[in-house]
Enzyme design. Structure first.
Site, PDB file in Angstrom:
ATOM      1  N   CYS A  49     -64.116 -67.373  -6.156  1.00 32.06           N
ATOM      2  CA  CYS A  49     -65.472 -67.599  -5.642  1.00 32.06           C
ATOM      3  C   CYS A  49     -66.614 -66.506  -5.496  1.00 32.06           C
ATOM      4  O   CYS A  49     -67.585 -66.204  -6.028  1.00 32.06           O
ATOM      5  CB  CYS A  49     -65.177 -68.305  -4.324  1.00 32.06           C
ATOM      6  SG  CYS A  49     -64.136 -67.459  -3.051  1.00 32.06           S
ATOM      7  N   HIS A  99     -69.915 -67.975   1.131  1.00 30.71           N
ATOM      8  CA  HIS A  99     -69.811 -66.477   1.217  1.00 30.71           C
ATOM      9  C   HIS A  99     -71.264 -65.642   1.024  1.00 30.71           C
ATOM     10  O   HIS A  99     -72.097 -66.233   0.283  1.00 30.71           O
ATOM     11  CB  HIS A  99     -68.914 -66.128   0.031  1.00 30.71           C
ATOM     12  CG  HIS A  99     -67.501 -66.594   0.205  1.00 30.71           C
ATOM     13  ND1 HIS A  99     -66.953 -67.023   1.194  1.00 30.71           N
ATOM     14  CD2 HIS A  99     -66.607 -66.522  -0.620  1.00 30.71           C
ATOM     15  CE1 HIS A  99     -65.649 -67.315   1.035  1.00 30.71           C
ATOM     16  NE2 HIS A  99     -65.357 -67.170  -0.181  1.00 30.71           N
TER      17      HIS A  99
HETATM   18  C1  2RA Z   1     -61.128 -66.843  -0.141  1.00 29.56           C
HETATM   19  N1  2RA Z   1     -61.338 -66.129  -2.486  1.00 29.56           N
HETATM   20  O1  2RA Z   1     -62.362 -66.869   0.091  1.00 29.56           O
HETATM   21  C2  2RA Z   1     -60.700 -66.882  -1.519  1.00 29.56           C
HETATM   22  C3  2RA Z   1     -60.554 -68.332  -2.109  1.00 29.56           C
HETATM   23  N2  2RA Z   1     -59.498 -68.973  -1.506  1.00 29.56           N
HETATM   24  O2  2RA Z   1     -60.150 -66.272   0.417  1.00 29.56           O
END
Ligand code: 2RA
Length: 329
Positions: free
Chosen positions: A126, A234
């Site tokens: 991601c 994020h």
């Molecule tokens: C996290 N990128 O955010 C990873 C997705 N599970 O921990």
């Protein structure tokens, strides 16, 4: 078109189903697949009740496409079994991403690499996806020399247990702990496991996957991945040194013309990307666009995106849509 969602009961699996419905994905049969302990569980999709089936049964039904979000071990064991019956697997785990025989795809950047022979396709991590969505057009025009990125990753990326721990902490309830310390009012510089070099796997994904997707191993990348008690997406502070100089207004214009990227950058009215706005959307939001005045040819950006959507489920489904559109499936 027979479609399987492997990991249908997980967080990304649930978002996959939501987006399949939103985008009216063209399937004639839908299989919801999960581990043995979930077999028989009923899930309502488009007002129809579906019973969860196991992996072996799903393989025997020979789906055309299998969207995987069930962890690396399940993918390593079962993706080849689906491939053997002619299924195209698009996998959200890290299992296949760095395999030289497998493609790592963000459709807006490198879907053109895909052929009929690609039967196991890797969906990037991601935090990588949202970063390369913004950096790809800049790399093409100004050639990236080095990236320094710090991530502020939503607790949803850890999984249901961590979200529950945060909810319990906010409600003052003692419950099961995903982390050995509080999440609320805290930031945790530890996403995934530590490697020999002192970096976490999450940080090394940003290094290795970025080089693979941009097809340029000369790009230097260093990362710090941090878990924060937010939901919705994020965030990333990205510092990029280019080979060539640039004009900030040119950068802003180029990004505003990039499919899947939205520029949110008006300091007069305090407009910049935040997870509360990115939540539930498929775009990658970029703001705080400004020259790094400490060294030449260097830019600072702030990038936010919903990690469960473009960071996982939406990108996965967009890969499938591309394959269908180009008759590669
Ligand atoms: C996290 N990128 O955010 C990873 C997705 N599970 O921990």
């Amino acid at each position: 078109m027979k479609v399987a969602v492997v990991g249908a009961t997980g967080m990304v699996g649930e978002v996959l189903l939501k987006i399949l419905e939103e985008r009216n994905f063209p399937f004639t049969e839908l299989m919801l697949v999960a581990s043995e302990r979930s077999v028989g569980k009923e899930i309502t999709f488009k007002n129809e009740t579906h019973k969860v089936i196991g992996l072996a049964e799903a393989v025997s039904k020979r789906p055309d496409i299998a969207f995987f979000s069930a962890g690396g071990n399940t993918s390593l064991e079962w993706a080849p079994k689906f491939e053997e019956v002619g299924t195209t697997v698009i996998d959200n785990s890290s299992a296949w991403r760095m395999d030289p025989s497998k493609k790592l795809i963000v459709p807006e950047i490198n879907a053109h690499q895909l052929t009929k022979d690609d039967k196991i396709i890797a969906n990037p991590n991601c935090s990588t996806t949202q970063m390369v969505m913004v950096l790809a057009p800049l790399h093409k025009k100004y050639k990236i020399k080095r990236i320094v990125v710090s991530t502020y990753q939503s607790i949803t990326g850890t999984g249901v247990k961590a979200v529950k721990q945060l909810e319990n902490e906010l409600a003052g309830i003692k419950g099961e702990m995903a982390y050995p310390y509080p999440i609320n009012k805290n930031v945790i510089p530890h996403c995934d496991v530590f490697e020999e070099n002192g970096y976490t796997k999450e940080e090394m994904k940003l290094v290795r996957e970025t080089q693979k997707i941009l097809n340029d191993r000369s790009i230097a990348v260093t990362a710090t991945a941090v878990r924060v008690p937010t939901q919705g997406g994020h965030s990333e502070a990205v510092n990029i040194e280019f080979e060539k100089d640039f004009d900030v207004s040119e950068i802003r214009k180029l990004l505003s013309q990039t499919s899947g990227v939205v520029v949110q950058d008006n300091l007069d009215v305090n407009t910049y990307p935040m997870p509360i706005y990115a939540n539930g959307k498929d775009d990658v939001f970029v703001g705080r666009i400004r020259r790094d005045e400490s060294q030449p040819n260097t830019l600072n950006l702030w990038i936010v995106s919903d990690n469960l959507r473009k960071g996982a489920a939406t990108n996965t489904i967009q890969i499938a849509e591309y394959l269908i559109d180009k008759n590669l499936i």
